[in-house]
Each structure stands twice: as C-alpha cells, then as structure tokens.
Design a protein around this motif. Structure first.
Motif, PDB file in Angstrom:
ATOM      1  N   GLY A 181       1.287 -23.295  -7.228  1.00 42.60           N
ATOM      2  CA  GLY A 181       0.804 -21.940  -7.517  1.00 42.60           C
ATOM      3  C   GLY A 181       0.535 -21.586  -8.784  1.00 42.60           C
ATOM      4  N   PHE A 182       0.980 -22.334  -9.892  1.00 42.50           N
ATOM      5  CA  PHE A 182       0.579 -22.043 -11.258  1.00 42.50           C
ATOM      6  C   PHE A 182      -0.823 -21.895 -11.557  1.00 42.50           C
ATOM      7  CE2 PHE A 182       0.300 -22.771 -15.616  1.00 42.50           C
ATOM      8  CZ  PHE A 182       1.337 -21.800 -16.203  1.00 42.50           C
ATOM      9  N   ASN A 183      -1.594 -22.775 -11.186  1.00 41.22           N
ATOM     10  CA  ASN A 183      -2.907 -22.883 -11.485  1.00 41.22           C
ATOM     11  C   ASN A 183      -3.706 -21.730 -10.610  1.00 41.22           C
ATOM     12  OD1 ASN A 183      -2.243 -25.850 -12.356  1.00 41.22           O
ATOM     13  ND2 ASN A 183      -4.383 -25.446 -13.146  1.00 41.22           N
ATOM     14  N   ASP A 184      -3.230 -21.086  -9.932  1.00 40.21           N
ATOM     15  CA  ASP A 184      -3.837 -19.959  -9.100  1.00 40.21           C
ATOM     16  C   ASP A 184      -3.196 -18.682  -9.712  1.00 40.21           C
ATOM     17  OD1 ASP A 184      -5.071 -20.816  -6.416  1.00 40.21           O
ATOM     18  OD2 ASP A 184      -3.217 -21.915  -6.845  1.00 40.21           O
ATOM     19  N   ILE A 185      -1.980 -18.355 -10.180  1.00 38.63           N
ATOM     20  CA  ILE A 185      -1.422 -17.302 -10.709  1.00 38.63           C
ATOM     21  C   ILE A 185      -1.889 -16.986 -12.127  1.00 38.63           C
ATOM     22  CG2 ILE A 185       0.562 -18.151 -12.187  1.00 38.63           C
ATOM     23  CD1 ILE A 185       2.246 -15.487 -11.124  1.00 38.63           C
ATOM     24  N   ILE A 186      -2.451 -18.140 -12.923  1.00 39.71           N
ATOM     25  CA  ILE A 186      -3.306 -17.776 -14.288  1.00 39.71           C
ATOM     26  C   ILE A 186      -4.694 -17.448 -14.273  1.00 39.71           C
ATOM     27  CG2 ILE A 186      -1.276 -19.552 -15.381  1.00 39.71           C
ATOM     28  CD1 ILE A 186      -3.715 -21.716 -15.348  1.00 39.71           C
ATOM     29  N   ASP A 187      -5.170 -17.120 -12.912  1.00 36.97           N
ATOM     30  CA  ASP A 187      -6.531 -16.961 -12.908  1.00 36.97           C
ATOM     31  C   ASP A 187      -6.548 -15.798 -11.705  1.00 36.97           C
ATOM     32  OD1 ASP A 187      -9.089 -16.862 -11.825  1.00 36.97           O
ATOM     33  OD2 ASP A 187      -9.615 -18.656 -12.625  1.00 36.97           O
ATOM     34  N   GLU A 207       8.921 -20.757  -3.406  1.00 36.11           N
ATOM     35  CA  GLU A 207       8.444 -19.853  -4.546  1.00 36.11           C
ATOM     36  C   GLU A 207       8.114 -20.239  -5.825  1.00 36.11           C
ATOM     37  OE1 GLU A 207      10.818 -15.768  -5.862  1.00 36.11           O
ATOM     38  OE2 GLU A 207      11.739 -17.613  -6.382  1.00 36.11           O
ATOM     39  N   LEU A 208       6.878 -19.768  -6.191  1.00 37.31           N
ATOM     40  CA  LEU A 208       6.704 -19.993  -7.556  1.00 37.31           C
ATOM     41  C   LEU A 208       7.431 -19.297  -8.522  1.00 37.31           C
ATOM     42  CD1 LEU A 208       4.575 -21.497  -9.515  1.00 37.31           C
ATOM     43  CD2 LEU A 208       3.315 -19.322 -10.007  1.00 37.31           C
ATOM     44  N   GLY A 209       8.726 -19.733  -9.047  1.00 39.55           N
ATOM     45  CA  GLY A 209       9.630 -19.021  -9.661  1.00 39.55           C
ATOM     46  C   GLY A 209       9.865 -19.087 -11.310  1.00 39.55           C
ATOM     47  N   GLN A 210       8.490 -19.442 -11.699  1.00 36.70           N
ATOM     48  CA  GLN A 210       8.389 -19.449 -13.283  1.00 36.70           C
ATOM     49  C   GLN A 210       9.062 -18.304 -13.786  1.00 36.70           C
ATOM     50  OE1 GLN A 210       7.098 -23.224 -12.916  1.00 36.70           O
ATOM     51  NE2 GLN A 210       7.466 -22.393 -14.802  1.00 36.70           N
ATOM     52  N   GLN A 211       9.737 -18.390 -14.823  1.00 39.47           N
ATOM     53  CA  GLN A 211      10.267 -17.357 -15.481  1.00 39.47           C
ATOM     54  C   GLN A 211      11.480 -16.810 -14.761  1.00 39.47           C
ATOM     55  OE1 GLN A 211       8.054 -14.439 -17.439  1.00 39.47           O
ATOM     56  NE2 GLN A 211       6.704 -16.073 -18.454  1.00 39.47           N
ATOM     57  N   GLY A 212      12.169 -17.195 -13.877  1.00 37.52           N
ATOM     58  CA  GLY A 212      13.230 -16.834 -13.243  1.00 37.52           C
ATOM     59  C   GLY A 212      13.326 -15.565 -12.642  1.00 37.52           C
ATOM     60  N   GLU A 215       9.585 -12.150 -18.007  1.00 39.77           N
ATOM     61  CA  GLU A 215       8.805 -11.238 -18.959  1.00 39.77           C
ATOM     62  C   GLU A 215       8.113 -10.053 -18.706  1.00 39.77           C
ATOM     63  OE1 GLU A 215       7.395 -13.101 -22.685  1.00 39.77           O
ATOM     64  OE2 GLU A 215       7.585 -15.037 -21.609  1.00 39.77           O
ATOM     65  N   LYS A 216       8.630  -8.980 -19.363  1.00 36.91           N
ATOM     66  CA  LYS A 216       7.959  -7.564 -18.835  1.00 36.91           C
ATOM     67  C   LYS A 216       6.175  -7.496 -18.655  1.00 36.91           C
ATOM     68  CE  LYS A 216      11.617  -4.352 -20.346  1.00 36.91           C
ATOM     69  NZ  LYS A 216      11.792  -3.230 -21.188  1.00 36.91           N
ATOM     70  N   ARG A 217       5.803  -8.070 -19.719  1.00 36.75           N
ATOM     71  CA  ARG A 217       4.053  -8.359 -19.919  1.00 36.75           C
ATOM     72  C   ARG A 217       3.732  -9.211 -18.398  1.00 36.75           C
ATOM     73  NH1 ARG A 217       2.537 -12.544 -24.450  1.00 36.75           N
ATOM     74  NH2 ARG A 217       4.138 -13.792 -24.521  1.00 36.75           N
ATOM     75  N   TYR A 218       4.532 -10.005 -18.111  1.00 36.21           N
ATOM     76  CA  TYR A 218       4.122 -10.777 -16.731  1.00 36.21           C
ATOM     77  C   TYR A 218       4.821 -10.706 -15.585  1.00 36.21           C
ATOM     78  CZ  TYR A 218       2.731 -14.312 -20.731  1.00 36.21           C
ATOM     79  OH  TYR A 218       2.046 -14.638 -21.699  1.00 36.21           O
ATOM     80  N   ALA A 219       5.821  -9.689 -15.581  1.00 32.85           N
ATOM     81  CA  ALA A 219       6.659  -9.512 -14.313  1.00 32.85           C
ATOM     82  C   ALA A 219       5.889  -8.730 -13.374  1.00 32.85           C
ATOM     83  CB  ALA A 219       7.616  -8.496 -14.866  1.00 32.85           C
ATOM     84  N   GLU A 220       4.941  -8.242 -13.231  1.00 37.15           N
ATOM     85  CA  GLU A 220       4.270  -7.445 -12.214  1.00 37.15           C
ATOM     86  C   GLU A 220       3.192  -8.586 -11.366  1.00 37.15           C
ATOM     87  OE1 GLU A 220       1.016  -3.765 -11.354  1.00 37.15           O
ATOM     88  OE2 GLU A 220       1.660  -4.039 -13.216  1.00 37.15           O
TER      89      GLU A 220
END
Length: 328
Positions: A206-212, A245-250, A254-259
C-alpha cells in the motif's frame, strides 16, 4: 440397541482391515499452500541483529525461543518456502527476507500455521519493493490505468507502457503456478496422490499508493478487484484472504498525515466487510505493533526494521488465517 450393534460391527470391520494391512482407508493429507504477496514490507525488513538482541534479553527471550535451539536457528521440517524466482527455497527459517540479513512476516506466519495443521505447509512468497496496486499489482478487472512517467531523455511526461500494468500481479500468478507444478522439488517426499490445496492468500501492500492521491483514490476498488481476480485466476472461489493494514506511523500517525492514513486503512478494512467476502476475507491491523520510541534498524517506511514488529505482524496474519481456514 441397533445403533450399538452397528458401531460394534463397524469397529470389527475396521480392525479386520487394519489387520490385513489395508491402507486405502488412510486419510489424504494434501500440502496446505499459502501465498504471501506484497511490496517491501512483505519482502521483509526485520533485522536479524535485533532478533538476536531480543533472544539475549531475559525479558523478551521467551517469545522468540522457538526460533533457535542448541544447533542454531531453527528450520522447520513441516513448513517449506519458495521466495520469488530467485530468492531461495527450502525449509522455513531465516534467510527469506530482503536483504538476507532481514526477515519478514513469513517467519512467524509459518510457525503459526505449521503448528495449527497436521499437514505439511508450503509458503509461496511473491514480493517486490515499490509496487503500487494501481499500477504493477493492478488486477485485470480494473482495466488499464492512465498513469505517466517522465522520459529520461526528453524530460517530458509520457504514458506508462501498457505492459507495466499488472506486471507484479501476473508475476505472482506465474510464480505460484510454476511452484505448484514443481512442488515435488520444494516439498520433500511430496505425495502426488495426496496433492496440495490452496489454503490462503495474504496481501500486505500500500505505501506506493498512499503517497499518490490519484492512486489512493482508486485503492478500494482495486483491492476489491484483486480479491475477486486472484480467486478466479487460481480457481479458488472461496480462498481465505488476509489484508494486512498499511500501519506505517502506528496507531496515532503524525497529525499532518493522520487523516490520509486513517482514510487508507478504512478503505482496506471496508473491503473485508463487503457481504460477498464475509467469513473469508480478514483485515488485520499492523499499526499496534509499531515501536516508535525504541531503537530503529531501518527507515520509518519499513516499521523501523524492528524484529519484534515483523514477528508480531506475521503472528497476527497467521492467527487470522488459521481461524478462517478452520471455520471454512
């Protein structure tokens, strides 16, 4: 009573058969085959050096003691693995991560399913870093995408080559089918009469999808199609599937990425809740296993490369899979 008489006669017949050496009554024990698929976190980034630290610490050693004995790292005699075309095959143990001084979810997953079933187990692991579901893992039912790449010479944007779409999806199916065709070369003493059965599929990606954002917007639909297409192409209509689950950041990003992270995780979980997938698709959280305030052995992209995290993720995948297989 009539029922008692039938039972007594049946017992007598069975005793006679065993006495005569009749073996046709033996129960078949097909090899249980599990497919582990995804990108870099499925490749495995758990540091073996960290695993050694955990085993050396009396406070943590007990959880991992089954991984090593007096002779060194344990290799199971009932669980086997094939990793991509060229990353190795053999008894399940260490050495099936990328790079080889790492390990992934396959390690503890294999111990969980190996302990749960009497049959031999084969894990076919298909994983490559940097693969988006919207592009290289794109399932056939999603059709061709409309993404671009920058031409190295002209620096202009141009459409991705058509063959790029679904490349990793097709490679996964090919590796699985080739491995099953040659299963006797992977699983020692393989019995063709008993055969094998496709028992489960784990998708951790999932990481390469969430960053785009564009790729993220279509992730839910692509994931639905992946489940359906994998089952169709492997001729396994009710194949149990775990979505990791793509569980990066736990648990608390971080607030700026949470949503964005919460929205992505919800898309993954929502697929598992579709009525057609009830009871045979499970969403498994990985964010609770993040240790953000401890020693890091890799970048944050890979759950800090911590052995405890990848061990716990593999355990959670295994438990969810065993529950589905046994209930189905």
């Amino acid at each position: 009573m009539p029922g008692d008489l039938v039972m007594k006669r049946s017992a007598m017949v069975l005793a006679m058969l065993f006495a005569l050496g009749v073996s046709s009554w033996a129960i078949a024990a097909p090899v249980k085959v599990f497919i582990l698929c995804g990108q870099s976190n499925m490749e495995g980034k758990g540091a073996i050096s960290h695993l050694e630290q955990l085993l050396a610490d009396p406070a943590t050693a007990k959880a991992y003691q089954h991984l090593r004995d007096d002779n060194g790292w344990v290799e199971r005699n009932d669980v086997f693995i094939k990793y991509n075309d060229d990353r190795g095959q053999g008894k399940l143990g260490l050495g099936y991560g990328t790079p080889t001084n790492r390990f992934g979810p396959e390690l503890e997953f294999g111990h969980v399913v190996g302990n749960a079933f009497d049959e031999k187990v084969l894990i076919i692991k298909c994983a490559w870093g940097g693969r988006a579901l919207a592009v290289r893992f794109r399932p056939p039912s999603s059709g061709k995408g409309d993404y671009t790449q920058r031409n190295k010479q002209t620096k202009e944007l141009e459409p991705l080559p058509e063959e790029t779409y679904g490349e990793a999806y097709r490679d996964t199916l090919r590796i699985v089918k080739e491995s099953l065709t040659g299963i006797d070369k992977i699983v020692p003493d393989y019995n063709k009469e008993d055969g094998y059965e496709l028992s489960g599929f784990v998708f951790f990606q999932g990481f390469n999808d969430i960053i785009d954002q564009k790729k993220m917007d279509e992730y839910g639909k692509n994931l639905e199609n992946l489940v359906r297409d994998v089952r169709k192409d492997l001729d396994a209509p009710n194949l149990p599937i775990v979505i990791g689950e793509l569980g990066q950041q736990g648990v608390e990003p971080e607030k700026r990425y949470a949503e964005k992270h919460f929205a992505f995780r919800k898309m993954q979980e929502d697929v598992s809740k579709l009525p057609e997938f009830k009871g045979n698709v499970a969403f498994v959280k990985t964010s609770p296993y993040i240790v953000s305030d401890g020693e890091s052995f890799d970048g944050g992209y890979h759950y800090y490369g911590r052995a405890d995290t990848f061990f716990n993720i593999g355990h959670a995948f295994g438990e969810a899979m065993v529950q589905m297989v046994k209930s189905n």
